[in-house]
Design an enzyme around this catalytic site. Sequence first.
Site, PDB file in Angstrom:
ATOM      1  N   CYS A  51      36.952  46.237  40.785  1.00 34.93           N
ATOM      2  CA  CYS A  51      37.414  45.575  42.005  1.00 34.93           C
ATOM      3  C   CYS A  51      38.052  44.221  41.725  1.00 34.93           C
ATOM      4  CB  CYS A  51      36.248  45.385  42.977  1.00 34.93           C
ATOM      5  SG  CYS A  51      35.594  46.932  43.615  1.00 34.93           S
ATOM      6  N   CYS A  92      31.099  47.185  53.861  1.00 37.63           N
ATOM      7  CA  CYS A  92      32.318  46.731  53.198  1.00 37.63           C
ATOM      8  C   CYS A  92      32.346  45.207  53.281  1.00 37.63           C
ATOM      9  CB  CYS A  92      33.527  47.349  53.893  1.00 37.63           C
ATOM     10  SG  CYS A  92      35.086  47.062  53.052  1.00 37.63           S
TER      11      CYS A  92
END
Length: 425
Positions: A355, A161
Amino acid sequence: MDKPLIVILGAGLGGTLAAYEIRAAVGNRADVMTVSDTNTYSFVPSNPWVAVRWREPEAIQIHLPPVFERKKIGFSAVGAQRLHAEEKRLELKDGTSINYDYLVIATGPDLAFDEIEGLGPQGHTVSICQTAHAADAADAFDAFVANPGPIVVGAVQGASCYGPAYEFALILDTELRRRKIRDKVPMTFVTAEPYIGHLGLDGVGDTKSLLESELRERHIKWITNARVTGVEPDVMHVEEVGEDGAVRKTHDLPFGYSMLLPAFRGVPAIRDIAGLTNPRGFVIVDSHQRNPAFPEIFALGVCVAIPPTGPTPVPVGVPKTGFMIESMVTAIAANIAAILDGKEPAAEATWNAVCLADFGDGGVAFVAQPQIPPRNVNWSASGKWVHLAKIGFEKYFLRKIRRGESEPFYEKLALHVMGIRKLRF
């Protein structure tokens, strides 16, 4: 006859949406229940804002029991102790058990801070992985600004991440400039990625140039192919690895404030179950989000096993982004509904990624269709509009959770117009 019971394990982004969407998909043909270790939903993408007090925790949290009751979804916040997959039984932390017909695992990750000495909230770095962590990070930041010094931000080896690490580094830069103390704070970005903007995805569009430019313009130095070997109270030890895997250089980085994202692994309740999980404890699934060894078990989100995009000098995992997780939710809801109708599962998630990475005064947006290359769409852009878009998305998503909706018709229509789909068929 009793209705079959569908249990969703986890009430984060994926688990909460799965409960809503599965409830809508199966109607009265099955009972639906969610098991979590908390009765609070937290909008994790806003955690970097919490850590600099741009948000208070309660502003991004929702009390779930009334919503689940209204949607006729059972709910327990006792937490899972252990999954007994062979018995189709979920043991809870209070010693009771739930026998399920279908299980959807949406636990999110276990945070592997312990794999690096001195890492994490119990060590010498802060965390934004959980909202409670981010609130503690805000307290540490308040103390830091009273006595500023170097900052180190990034993601360690094995992390999967990376977007939030970039966000937090650049949000810190924005906040320090607003406080007129940025000139007192040398900043270094430390990452296992082979290059800036890799993101665990081998880049999306021109994220390499976009993010390098942001770091360079803000005077943030970086170390890639980084392996963190240990963290002491005021210094971090980092090895910089070459393409051949050999250590090229070592760094002892002093810091007064540091946030490093850890590697993830499966949660203890599901770890080390033969046929269900891989060696890191992530759930093995087929193209229908279904486990081959236990076909009554489905999984979605961060707990799903996904191989890396390719070899890298330092281990780099693949992120499971929000829209990608939502596509898994939709596929599982459709597949469980098909099974209840006596059909074979057919729905496959697209694993597309949409995103927004906020920097406080701008940001980077990207679309990857699918998330894992090669892609049909590979686009990225930057600008102040990204910051405003993320604010709007936060408000919209929290409203969805409060209303008990997974995908309102107008969201579905908007995605269709943009050519962004959750399912392959």
